[in-house]
Design a protein around this motif. Sequence first.
Motif, PDB file in Angstrom:
ATOM      1  N   SER A  21       0.837  -1.198   0.000  1.00 38.43           N
ATOM      2  CA  SER A  21       0.000   0.000   0.000  1.00 38.43           C
ATOM      3  C   SER A  21       0.875   1.252   0.000  1.00 38.43           C
ATOM      4  O   SER A  21       1.871   1.328   0.729  1.00 38.43           O
ATOM      5  CB  SER A  21      -0.901   0.008   1.236  1.00 38.43           C
ATOM      6  N   GLY A  22       0.507   2.206  -0.829  1.00 35.62           N
ATOM      7  CA  GLY A  22       1.253   3.458  -0.909  1.00 35.62           C
ATOM      8  C   GLY A  22       2.453   3.405  -1.825  1.00 35.62           C
ATOM      9  O   GLY A  22       3.117   4.422  -2.037  1.00 35.62           O
ATOM     10  N   ARG A  23       2.753   2.250  -2.393  1.00 34.48           N
ATOM     11  CA  ARG A  23       3.878   2.103  -3.307  1.00 34.48           C
ATOM     12  C   ARG A  23       3.393   2.170  -4.761  1.00 34.48           C
ATOM     13  O   ARG A  23       2.286   1.734  -5.076  1.00 34.48           O
ATOM     14  CB  ARG A  23       4.604   0.774  -3.086  1.00 34.48           C
ATOM     15  N   THR A  24       4.239   2.697  -5.614  1.00 31.82           N
ATOM     16  CA  THR A  24       3.958   2.739  -7.048  1.00 31.82           C
ATOM     17  C   THR A  24       4.883   1.763  -7.755  1.00 31.82           C
ATOM     18  O   THR A  24       6.099   1.775  -7.538  1.00 31.82           O
ATOM     19  CB  THR A  24       4.176   4.153  -7.615  1.00 31.82           C
ATOM     20  N   ALA A  25       4.300   0.909  -8.589  1.00 35.18           N
ATOM     21  CA  ALA A  25       5.063  -0.113  -9.311  1.00 35.18           C
ATOM     22  C   ALA A  25       4.977   0.134 -10.803  1.00 35.18           C
ATOM     23  O   ALA A  25       3.878   0.233 -11.363  1.00 35.18           O
ATOM     24  CB  ALA A  25       4.524  -1.500  -8.985  1.00 35.18           C
ATOM     25  N   LEU A  26       6.120   0.242 -11.450  1.00 34.46           N
ATOM     26  CA  LEU A  26       6.209   0.371 -12.907  1.00 34.46           C
ATOM     27  C   LEU A  26       6.565  -1.002 -13.473  1.00 34.46           C
ATOM     28  O   LEU A  26       7.608  -1.563 -13.131  1.00 34.46           O
ATOM     29  CB  LEU A  26       7.277   1.396 -13.282  1.00 34.46           C
ATOM     30  N   VAL A  27       5.693  -1.543 -14.311  1.00 31.36           N
ATOM     31  CA  VAL A  27       5.879  -2.879 -14.868  1.00 31.36           C
ATOM     32  C   VAL A  27       5.945  -2.773 -16.381  1.00 31.36           C
ATOM     33  O   VAL A  27       5.015  -2.258 -17.016  1.00 31.36           O
ATOM     34  CB  VAL A  27       4.723  -3.829 -14.471  1.00 31.36           C
ATOM     35  N   ALA A  86      11.693   8.032 -15.015  1.00 32.53           N
ATOM     36  CA  ALA A  86      12.000   9.206 -14.201  1.00 32.53           C
ATOM     37  C   ALA A  86      10.731   9.908 -13.737  1.00 32.53           C
ATOM     38  O   ALA A  86      10.689  10.483 -12.642  1.00 32.53           O
ATOM     39  CB  ALA A  86      12.887  10.168 -14.989  1.00 32.53           C
ATOM     40  N   GLY A  87       9.698   9.865 -14.570  1.00 36.76           N
ATOM     41  CA  GLY A  87       8.469  10.570 -14.227  1.00 36.76           C
ATOM     42  C   GLY A  87       7.442   9.740 -13.503  1.00 36.76           C
ATOM     43  O   GLY A  87       6.403  10.261 -13.086  1.00 36.76           O
ATOM     44  N   ALA A  88       7.723   8.472 -13.310  1.00 38.75           N
ATOM     45  CA  ALA A  88       6.714   7.580 -12.750  1.00 38.75           C
ATOM     46  C   ALA A  88       6.631   7.651 -11.231  1.00 38.75           C
ATOM     47  O   ALA A  88       5.636   7.240 -10.644  1.00 38.75           O
ATOM     48  CB  ALA A  88       6.996   6.137 -13.174  1.00 38.75           C
ATOM     49  N   GLY A  89       7.684   8.155 -10.590  1.00 44.05           N
ATOM     50  CA  GLY A  89       7.719   8.083  -9.128  1.00 44.05           C
ATOM     51  C   GLY A  89       7.674   6.648  -8.655  1.00 44.05           C
ATOM     52  O   GLY A  89       7.052   6.315  -7.645  1.00 44.05           O
ATOM     53  N   ALA A  90       8.373   5.776  -9.392  1.00 44.64           N
ATOM     54  CA  ALA A  90       8.279   4.339  -9.135  1.00 44.64           C
ATOM     55  C   ALA A  90       9.094   3.949  -7.911  1.00 44.64           C
ATOM     56  O   ALA A  90      10.304   4.186  -7.853  1.00 44.64           O
ATOM     57  CB  ALA A  90       8.740   3.555 -10.353  1.00 44.64           C
TER      58      ALA A  90
END
Length: 266
Positions: A21-27, A86-90
């Motif tokens: 929860s609260g994490r951003t994942a770039l796949v 860079a823009g994903a806040g991953a």
Amino acid sequence: MTTTITSTDATGRPAGMPDLSGRTALVTGAASGIGRACARHLAAAGAKVRAVDVNAEGLDSLAAEITAETEVLDLTDLDAAERVAAGAGADILVNNAGVQLVRPLEEFPPDGFERILRLMLHAPFRLIRGALPHMYGQGWGRIVNISSVHGLRASPYKAAYVAAKHGLEGLSKVAALEGAAHGVTSNCVCPAYVRTPLVERQIADQAAVHGIPEARVISDIMLTDSARKELIEPAEVAAAVGYLCAPEAAGITGISLPLDGGWTAH
């Protein structure tokens, strides 16, 4: 009749699933196969998923299943790949996108070799490069690179794929060493043959180069070195990825985790 009961924790997640929860994942490569399974698993664990793929229709289908931000992107555009990261806040980066080409070395097209290395080694480097400043800034990050048993072993007729996966293994270890002081882990998951469209598309090529019927490719070629004579399911790989992203996995970094049915036990 058999009834399966799946227990859940206080958040409603299946028991044992990490709390992201609260994490951003770039796949990457999220429209199908392993990438799609990872996106679904991480979303179920509470992460905000950003799904990237060149396949717009597949991304639309994924977005109909889970809550995800999607972006159609050809990762061989390396500058664009780095900008997205860079823009994903991953907080989590799953490098999964890949292709395969099966040819003898003397017949392997140089442009195909270059494209595979660009997609499967250069792009992960640029994605990691783009994602690290955010991870370093917050003192937490998870990089999971979907490698392969072919990152640990070689097979004939797969020069580009094997070269790319071996390179990815080394890149992942460097990221682990550099990221350790910043709370960032980097690991590889190394499955054998997984039941995905990528594997299905190999069957005709494998039959041609080995001179056998397509019906024999899975048993005679793909699973010949595996003690477990079954294809791995995408959800099995996704579960391993989810564990490596968990807060409890902070001490696991720089490893290559085989999901190979015993292939590398030989």
